[in-house]
Scaffold this active site. Structure first.
Site, short mmCIF file in Angstrom:
data_model
loop_
_atom_site.label_atom_id
_atom_site.label_comp_id
_atom_site.label_asym_id
_atom_site.label_seq_id
_atom_site.Cartn_x
_atom_site.Cartn_y
_atom_site.Cartn_z
N ARG A 249 0.84 -1.19 0.00
CA ARG A 249 0.00 0.00 0.00
C ARG A 249 0.88 1.24 0.00
O ARG A 249 2.02 1.20 0.48
CB ARG A 249 -0.93 0.00 1.22
CG ARG A 249 -1.90 -1.17 1.23
CD ARG A 249 -2.70 -1.24 2.52
NE ARG A 249 -3.65 -2.35 2.49
CZ ARG A 249 -3.36 -3.59 2.87
NH1 ARG A 249 -2.14 -3.87 3.32
NH2 ARG A 249 -4.27 -4.54 2.81
N LYS A 276 -2.22 -2.44 7.57
CA LYS A 276 -3.61 -2.00 7.67
C LYS A 276 -4.39 -2.81 8.70
O LYS A 276 -5.07 -2.25 9.56
CB LYS A 276 -4.28 -2.12 6.30
CG LYS A 276 -5.76 -1.72 6.28
CD LYS A 276 -6.35 -1.88 4.89
CE LYS A 276 -7.83 -1.53 4.88
NZ LYS A 276 -8.43 -1.70 3.54
N HIS A 346 -2.94 2.73 -5.04
CA HIS A 346 -3.59 1.48 -4.69
C HIS A 346 -3.88 0.66 -5.95
O HIS A 346 -3.95 -0.57 -5.90
CB HIS A 346 -4.89 1.75 -3.94
CG HIS A 346 -5.38 0.58 -3.14
ND1 HIS A 346 -5.03 0.38 -1.83
CD2 HIS A 346 -6.18 -0.45 -3.47
CE1 HIS A 346 -5.61 -0.73 -1.38
NE2 HIS A 346 -6.30 -1.26 -2.37
N ARG A 349 -1.77 -2.36 -6.97
CA ARG A 349 -2.06 -3.65 -6.36
C ARG A 349 -3.05 -4.44 -7.21
O ARG A 349 -2.88 -5.64 -7.44
CB ARG A 349 -2.60 -3.45 -4.94
CG ARG A 349 -1.54 -2.91 -3.98
CD ARG A 349 -2.15 -2.35 -2.70
NE ARG A 349 -2.88 -3.32 -1.91
CZ ARG A 349 -2.34 -4.21 -1.09
NH1 ARG A 349 -1.01 -4.28 -0.98
NH2 ARG A 349 -3.08 -5.02 -0.38
N HIS A 372 -3.59 -9.72 2.04
CA HIS A 372 -5.05 -9.74 2.15
C HIS A 372 -5.52 -10.90 3.01
O HIS A 372 -6.55 -10.81 3.65
CB HIS A 372 -5.69 -9.88 0.77
CG HIS A 372 -5.83 -8.57 0.06
ND1 HIS A 372 -6.20 -8.46 -1.25
CD2 HIS A 372 -5.66 -7.31 0.50
CE1 HIS A 372 -6.24 -7.19 -1.61
NE2 HIS A 372 -5.92 -6.47 -0.56
N TYR A 382 0.74 -18.18 8.44
CA TYR A 382 0.44 -17.21 7.38
C TYR A 382 1.69 -16.66 6.72
O TYR A 382 1.78 -16.59 5.51
CB TYR A 382 -0.38 -16.05 7.97
CG TYR A 382 -0.42 -14.82 7.08
CD1 TYR A 382 0.17 -13.64 7.50
CD2 TYR A 382 -1.02 -14.87 5.84
CE1 TYR A 382 0.15 -12.52 6.70
CE2 TYR A 382 -1.04 -13.75 5.03
CZ TYR A 382 -0.46 -12.58 5.46
OH TYR A 382 -0.47 -11.47 4.66
#
Length: 419
Positions: A249, A276, A346, A349, A372, A382
């Site tokens: 971002r 984020k 953005h 992306r 995401h 993850y």
């Protein structure tokens, strides 16, 4: 039989002279003019309520005329007939009027804003929302008692913002104002939210995500970047290239300190607190993110280090090197290239996601690179090492693909990933 008072007339009231002691001139029905030794004249109404003798002040002559005093007397008598004390009724109305004048839109908005800041908002959200209120609403309705603001006024205010072409800002301000009015309604300061009826009156915003070109537009975008690089400051040129290569971002790149960058070992890890989902007050995702720069990305960072390596941030503010550059840098660069309204920071992306899908990469791998995927969806692994190699390979392939497009060696859609 009691003697009836002779009604007053304007001449008699006007010519009433002061005496050594206060005296009254009666108009009948309890209404009288009190004349003081200093010459001032006051209208008074004598009445009984709940077996008590009381007096109601009706104003000062000549500001309040004889006709005015009689009208006020009639209104008071109607209250008495309804078993309402006119003195108490007057005091209650004064209290409401005083509260109304004190509770301006700005006062209530700041009170609501403070509560939201303390309970749920991130600092950046708090600052942005207050700036919006101060810039677009307070100058127009800030000093008005909030209870006096009605739907037609709010329509006019919001349509003035629409005329600037700022449809998204208009919608956001309408949402902020609506929340403030609902808060005022709960506090008993107004009866309804005047924004509620405006839903169909405001221009619809353009639906969709952040502006982004299609994959087919990649060759033209790359040509535009190359064509304009000579006119950009070196950090701006490098920043635009890194946005294209990293998928992070805009704020995550612009606000990166050099302390996160290990040029020697080619490692870049963004702490979860800067991500984020890590900034959420409730259930933040506490997982660091690995952007994985390709070879071309590390070359750009080494070049950038020659320009800004002595500063705290990769992209320092030109006036204060202890602060990062504005996020608007990428937007301004795109605008100068002719992509204003068509592409955003953005949007890189979305462009990368679409390109990698055409190259045959699985969506879950792309989503992880975009940060995401949720920690719950992939468990504690993850961002563990068993996912790193495949993402590194994907990022290098993407960078090489862009390089081949710039050289004219690739036709979009014909370049496939090697097995």
């Amino acid at each position: 039989m009691p003697k009836l008072a002779t009604p007053l007339n304007d001449i008699k009231v006007k010519n009433a002279k002061p005496q050594d002691k206060p005296y009254k001139l009666s108009d009948g029905g309890g209404l009288h003019l009190l004349v003081n030794p200093d010459g001032n004249k006051y209208w008074r109404l004598a009445y009984r309520f709940d077996t008590k003798q009381k007096t109601l002040a009706l104003g000062v002559y000549p500001v309040v005329t004889l006709k005015d005093a009689r009208e006020k007397t009639l209104a008071a008598r109607k209250l008495l007939d309804a078993d309402i004390d006119p003195a108490k009724d007057r005091d209650q109305k004064r209290h409401v009027a005083n509260a109304t004048s004190v509770n301006t839109f700005e006062k209530i908005a700041r009170e609501w804003h403070q509560r939201k800041t303390e309970s749920s908002w991130q600092p950046q959200t708090s600052v942005q929302n207050m700036r919006s209120l101060e810039r677009d609403l307070f100058p127009y309705i800030g000093k008005l008692p909030i209870s006096t603001i009605k739907t037609p006024l709010m329509l006019d205010v919001l349509q003035q913002i629409e005329k600037r072409g700022a449809l998204e800002i208009t919608r956001r301000l309408a949402s902020l104002a609506s929340a403030i009015f609902k808060y005022a309604t709960v506090k008993g300061l107004m009866e309804y939210d005047p924004i509620a009826a405006l839903k169909t009156e405001l221009k619809p915003r353009v639906k969709g995500h952040h502006a982004a070109i299609k994959v087919a537009g990649l060759p033209d975008l790359l040509k535009a970047i190359t064509k304009n690089e000579g006119r950009m400051y070196p950090p701006n040129r490098i920043g635009l290239r890194l946005m294209l290569l990293t998928f992070v971002r805009t704020s995550e790149l612009i606000e990166t300190p050099w302390s996160e960058i290990d040029l020697e070992n080619e490692q870049w890890v963004i702490p979860w607190q800067r991500m984020k989902m890590g900034k959420k007050r409730l259930s933040p995702r506490m997982v660091d993110h690995h952007p994985f720069l390709p070879r071309q990305g590390w070359e750009l960072l080494r070049e950038l280090h020659q320009y800004t390596g002595g500063s705290k941030y990769l992209f320092p503010n030109r006036r204060d090197h202890e602060k990062p550059l504005s996020n608007g840098m990428i937007l301004q660069a795109l605008k100068r290239m002719g992509y204003g309204g068509e592409m955003t920071g953005h949007g890189f992306r979305a462009l990368a996601k679409g390109t990698l899908k055409t190259l045959g990469y699985p969506i879950d791998r792309i989503e992880r690179q975009l940060s995401h995927a949720s920690g719950e969806a992939y468990g504690g692994s993850y961002d563990r090492e068993d996912f790193l190699d495949e993402r590194k390979e994907m990022m290098q392939h993407f960078a090489d693909y862009l390089e081949q497009i710039e050289r004219g060696n690739v036709v979009i859609g014909d370049f496939t990933r090697a097995a």
